[in-house]
Design an enzyme around this catalytic site. Structure first.
Site, PDB file in Angstrom:
ATOM      1  N   SER A  46       0.840  -1.201   0.000  1.00  0.00           N
ATOM      2  CA  SER A  46       0.000   0.000   0.000  1.00  0.00           C
ATOM      3  C   SER A  46       0.874   1.249   0.000  1.00  0.00           C
ATOM      4  O   SER A  46       1.776   1.392   0.820  1.00  0.00           O
ATOM      5  CB  SER A  46      -0.916   0.013   1.228  1.00  0.00           C
ATOM      6  N   ALA A  71       2.854  -5.675  12.454  1.00  0.00           N
ATOM      7  CA  ALA A  71       2.491  -4.256  12.462  1.00  0.00           C
ATOM      8  C   ALA A  71       3.702  -3.515  11.912  1.00  0.00           C
ATOM      9  O   ALA A  71       4.621  -3.175  12.654  1.00  0.00           O
ATOM     10  CB  ALA A  71       2.142  -3.779  13.866  1.00  0.00           C
ATOM     11  N   CYS A 129      -6.257  -1.773   6.983  1.00  0.00           N
ATOM     12  CA  CYS A 129      -5.098  -2.046   7.843  1.00  0.00           C
ATOM     13  C   CYS A 129      -5.553  -1.900   9.298  1.00  0.00           C
ATOM     14  O   CYS A 129      -6.188  -0.907   9.642  1.00  0.00           O
ATOM     15  CB  CYS A 129      -3.971  -1.061   7.528  1.00  0.00           C
ATOM     16  N   THR A 192      -5.951  -8.374   7.292  1.00  0.00           N
ATOM     17  CA  THR A 192      -5.587  -9.095   8.509  1.00  0.00           C
ATOM     18  C   THR A 192      -6.577  -8.828   9.654  1.00  0.00           C
ATOM     19  O   THR A 192      -7.278  -7.823   9.656  1.00  0.00           O
ATOM     20  CB  THR A 192      -4.185  -8.684   8.968  1.00  0.00           C
ATOM     21  N   GLY A 216      -2.461 -15.712   7.759  1.00  0.00           N
ATOM     22  CA  GLY A 216      -2.061 -17.111   7.721  1.00  0.00           C
ATOM     23  C   GLY A 216      -3.204 -18.062   8.032  1.00  0.00           C
ATOM     24  O   GLY A 216      -4.368 -17.649   8.116  1.00  0.00           O
TER      25      GLY A 216
HETATM   26  C1  DHB Z   1       0.164  -3.247   7.520  1.00  0.00           C
HETATM   27  C2  DHB Z   1      -0.817  -2.850   6.650  1.00  0.00           C
HETATM   28  C3  DHB Z   1      -1.938  -3.649   6.474  1.00  0.00           C
HETATM   29  O1  DHB Z   1      -2.941  -3.338   5.645  1.00  0.00           O
HETATM   30  C4  DHB Z   1      -2.043  -4.824   7.168  1.00  0.00           C
HETATM   31  O2  DHB Z   1      -3.106  -5.582   6.985  1.00  0.00           O
HETATM   32  C5  DHB Z   1      -1.066  -5.191   8.005  1.00  0.00           C
HETATM   33  C6  DHB Z   1       0.034  -4.410   8.183  1.00  0.00           C
HETATM   34  C7  DHB Z   1       1.354  -2.447   7.826  1.00  0.00           C
HETATM   35  O3  DHB Z   1       2.047  -1.893   6.961  1.00  0.00           O
HETATM   36  O4  DHB Z   1       1.628  -2.332   9.007  1.00  0.00           O
END
Ligand code: DHB
Length: 305
Positions: A46, A71, A129, A192, A216
């Site tokens: 992203s 994270a 996220c 996630t 996972g």
């Molecule tokens: C991050 C971004 C996300 O969209 C995600 O699902 C997990 C981690 C990140 O860059 O921290």
């Protein structure tokens, strides 16, 4: 392997196995490598408006066989610097989907315009996220904000727009409906699942940021349930994500309603050979069940109820 080719909102992929956002996606070389290894398409990390360093380490923790908790803090070079990476991946023949994240509709629309210039085939909006302040699921769990963001992006670009939704909500179906009504061309589900790991010795959270996103095998049933529910609520195609590591996992997502899937965490163990293994196995499964095209399998489990 024509049986494996699939279409998501007007874009054709040579097979349904896309590299998930956030995995290997920070450089063009890594995107190109996934293409060479057999990915049907690749989704970028992203990308935001400005360079972001992300959170301090530790940013990733392996949770036994359940999967990964991470994270990262949305580290990325910023849109301006990232265009060259996409150019490199495209030169090697990769079909690239551009993932973007912003804090509001205006920022998403500006990024979408810039991402469109890079030649990506579709945009995936990170509305999910699970731990970044002011971004992701903090805004994407509100159907009104999903509507605003998707509408603004649709007005800004001609590319197909995929809304990537969060499972960290009581009703992902409502988010999918909001996205569809605002003009989203596809739904990506799921991102996630918010989680926490604590070290019993230090009594502190393991990750520097505290909360992380779980990915996972542990989240496959959650992803499947979300895709199933979304398929019942919207007409646009679904890209299934969450815990896919075998051809059977992917087949389950397809018959639950997904037209393509994204693979992420499994690559950290499966490595280069995984895309080939997944395609070969899925081809056999489709044949075994008498599907002559992948499209026939999409949503099939809803029809045998
Ligand atoms: C991050 C971004 C996300 O969209 C995600 O699902 C997990 C981690 C990140 O860059 O921290």
């Amino acid at each position: 392997m024509d049986r494996l080719s699939t279409e998501v909102a007007g874009v054709r992929f040579r097979n349904p196995f896309l590299l998930a956002s956030g995995i290997w996606g920070e450089t063009g070389a890594a995107l190109a490598r996934a293409h060479r290894d057999g990915a049907g398409g690749v989704v970028t990390k992203s990308i935001g408006s400005a360079t972001r360093e992300g959170y301090p380490n530790p940013t990733v923790e392996q949770l036994g066989s359940w999967g990964l908790l991470n994270a990262m803090g949305l580290p990325n070079p910023g849109m301006e610097h990232y265009a060259a990476e996409i150019a490199l991946a495209r030169k090697e023949g990769a079909t690239v989907v551009g993932s973007i994240f912003g804090g509001d509709a205006k920022e998403f629309a500006t990024l979408a315009r810039a991402m469109e210039q890079t030649g990506v085939v579709a945009l995936e909006l990170n509305l999910s996220c699970p731990h970044a302040k002011g971004y992701g699921s903090e805004i994407g769990r509100d159907p009104a904000i999903v509507t605003e963001v998707v509408r603004a992006v649709k007005q800004a670009v001609r590319l197909p727009v995929w809304a990537k939704l969060t499972p960290n909500t009581h009703d992902i179906g409502a988010l999918a409906e909001a996205a569809e009504q605002a003009g989203a061309d596809a739904i990506s589900a799921i991102n996630t699942v918010r989680g926490l790991a604590i070290d019993p010795e230090t009594m502190r959270p393991v990750l520097a940021h505290g909360f992380g996103g779980l990915s996972g095998p542990a989240i496959k049933p959650i992803g499947l349930a979300c895709v199933w529910q979304i398929y019942d609520r919207v007409k646009v195609p679904i890209v299934g994500i969450g815990g896919i590591s075998t051809p059977e996992d992917a087949f389950e997502y397809l018959i639950a309603g997904a037209s393509a899937v994204e693979v992420g965490t499994a690559l950290s163990a499966g490595g280069d050979a995984l895309f080939g293994t997944l395609s070969a196995g899925l081809e056999r499964l489709l044949e075994h069940h008498g599907f002559s095209t992948l499209a026939e399998a999409v949503g099939a489990s809803h029809r045998v109820r």
